[in-house]
Design a protein around this motif. Structure first.
Motif, PDB file in Angstrom:
ATOM      1  N   HIS A 256      30.690  25.118  11.675  1.00 32.83           N
ATOM      2  CA  HIS A 256      30.034  26.416  11.842  1.00 32.83           C
ATOM      3  C   HIS A 256      28.684  26.444  11.145  1.00 32.83           C
ATOM      4  N   THR A 257      27.781  27.235  11.699  1.00 26.16           N
ATOM      5  CA  THR A 257      26.472  27.471  11.106  1.00 26.16           C
ATOM      6  C   THR A 257      26.442  28.859  10.473  1.00 26.16           C
ATOM      7  N   ARG A 259      23.138  30.636   8.951  1.00 29.79           N
ATOM      8  CA  ARG A 259      21.726  30.487   8.601  1.00 29.79           C
ATOM      9  C   ARG A 259      21.449  31.106   7.228  1.00 29.79           C
ATOM     10  N   THR A 266      27.840  22.708  14.530  1.00 29.91           N
ATOM     11  CA  THR A 266      27.585  23.219  15.888  1.00 29.91           C
ATOM     12  C   THR A 266      28.809  23.166  16.795  1.00 29.91           C
ATOM     13  N   ASP A 270      28.542  30.265  15.773  1.00 29.25           N
ATOM     14  CA  ASP A 270      27.625  30.601  14.697  1.00 29.25           C
ATOM     15  C   ASP A 270      28.161  31.851  13.996  1.00 29.25           C
ATOM     16  N   THR A 272      26.618  33.486  11.319  1.00 34.27           N
ATOM     17  CA  THR A 272      25.606  34.098  10.461  1.00 34.27           C
ATOM     18  C   THR A 272      25.809  35.596  10.298  1.00 34.27           C
TER      19      THR A 272
END
Length: 329
Positions: A256-257, A259, A266, A270, A272
């Motif tokens: 998972h991302t 930011r 990826t 995501d 965030t």
């Protein structure tokens, strides 16, 4: 089947009977025309069938006499010719109207269209919003936020198998085929929450691969987009800070991302701004702390077949991780 909960924006709509966009309305009008024409054909066929039964001869002798009756033959030939002609005219009319509707659906593309790349995975959706230059702006999962009255151009792709996107209140179905890009143009003409669904069998959890489209007035959409462009806010409490360390040190960051942190995986959604989303698990669960805890602990027990493995976190680490994830707004 829709899940048994509503979003914070209110109840969602998943019905072709209540179109909320210009494309859905044109498809609805085409369906009404088809229904009326086919209903009329059905009525005529039943009427002729009943008439024939009523006029049928009652004896063998009469039947043999009618077979050689030239007048009856001419009547039958005329009736068949009329039936074939009306059928051809009806089918031709439907074909022409269908082509006209398809052309109208593909023409809605003003210069200020919002562009989104939507990718189907087993079994969730990734939406990449693009800026005016066509470059990625920000990414969300299992949710589309749309400005009311503005055309949206969605590029559809699949990362694995064939999927199909269907948001009944806004548009018809369109397939996502691996290796190809399809284009869907839609416009929401009224604020609301519209549930979409994968309409092509794509594996074990096909029925639980939903997508929520939330249409907002332009100013509310712009405020949401500004918030989505920001990185995650740094955690403030000691528990949330510990939760970030848990996230980074237990394999979560490899998929998972987030930011603003070192997490840049990826393979999964995501996260965030996870806490700002309405649902979890592709529309399966409301985005609440208890459901999130169960998903983290053992997602496969909730949605068998998903790639996310069970966790081995201690209760203290799990609670700290939840405290951190609740800050992702």
């Amino acid at each position: 089947m829709a899940p048994p909960f509503t979003t914070s924006a209110g109840a969602f709509l998943q019905s072709v009977l209540h179109p909320q966009g210009i494309q859905a309305e044109r498809i609805w009008n085409l369906w009404n025309l088809t229904l009326v024409l086919c209903g009329a054909v059905f009525f005529l066929i039943v009427t002729v069938f009943l008439y024939v039964l009523w006029r049928a001869p009652r004896s063998t002798a009469t039947t043999k006499a009618d077979v050689h009756n030239q007048h009856s033959k001419r009547v039958h030939h005329i009736a068949i010719a009329w039936a074939l002609g009306l059928s051809a005219a009806g089918l031709g009319s439907l074909f022409a109207v269908d082509m006209l509707t398809a052309r109208q659906l593909s023409q809605l593309l003003p210069d200020d269209a919002l562009r989104i790349d939507l990718t189907g995975h087993q079994w969730w959706w990734q939406a990449t919003y693009l800026n005016s230059a066509g470059a990625p702006d920000f990414i969300v999962a299992n949710e589309l936020q749309l400005p009311v009255g503005r055309t949206v151009l969605i590029n559809l792709r699949s990362d694995d198998v064939i999927h199909s996107l269907w948001i009944p209140a806004l548009h018809g179905k369109l397939d996502l085929i691996p290796g190809r890009t399809a284009t869907l143009r839609l416009r929401a003409d009224a604020p609301g929450s519209y549930r979409g669904q994968c309409a092509e069998f794509c594996g074990e959890q096909h029925a639980l691969m939903a997508l929520l489209a939330i249409a907002k007035p332009a100013e509310q959409y712009e405020a949401w987009a500004v918030s989505q462009r920001r990185p995650a806010a740094p955690p403030q409490t000691e528990s949330a800070k510990h939760g970030l360390r848990v996230f980074l040190s237990n394999g979560c960051a490899s998929c998972h991302t987030i930011r603003g942190t070192a997490a840049a995986g990826t393979l999964g959604p995501d996260l965030t701004h996870l806490a700002a989303r309405e649902t979890l698990a592709a529309g399966m669960l409301p985005n609440q702390r208890g459901h999130l805890a169960g998903w983290i602990a053992n997602a496969r027990a909730i949605k068998p077949g998903v790639a996310m493995p069970p966790s081995t976190l201690t209760p203290n680490d799990l609670h700290s991780l939840l405290d951190f994830m609740e800050t992702l707004r």
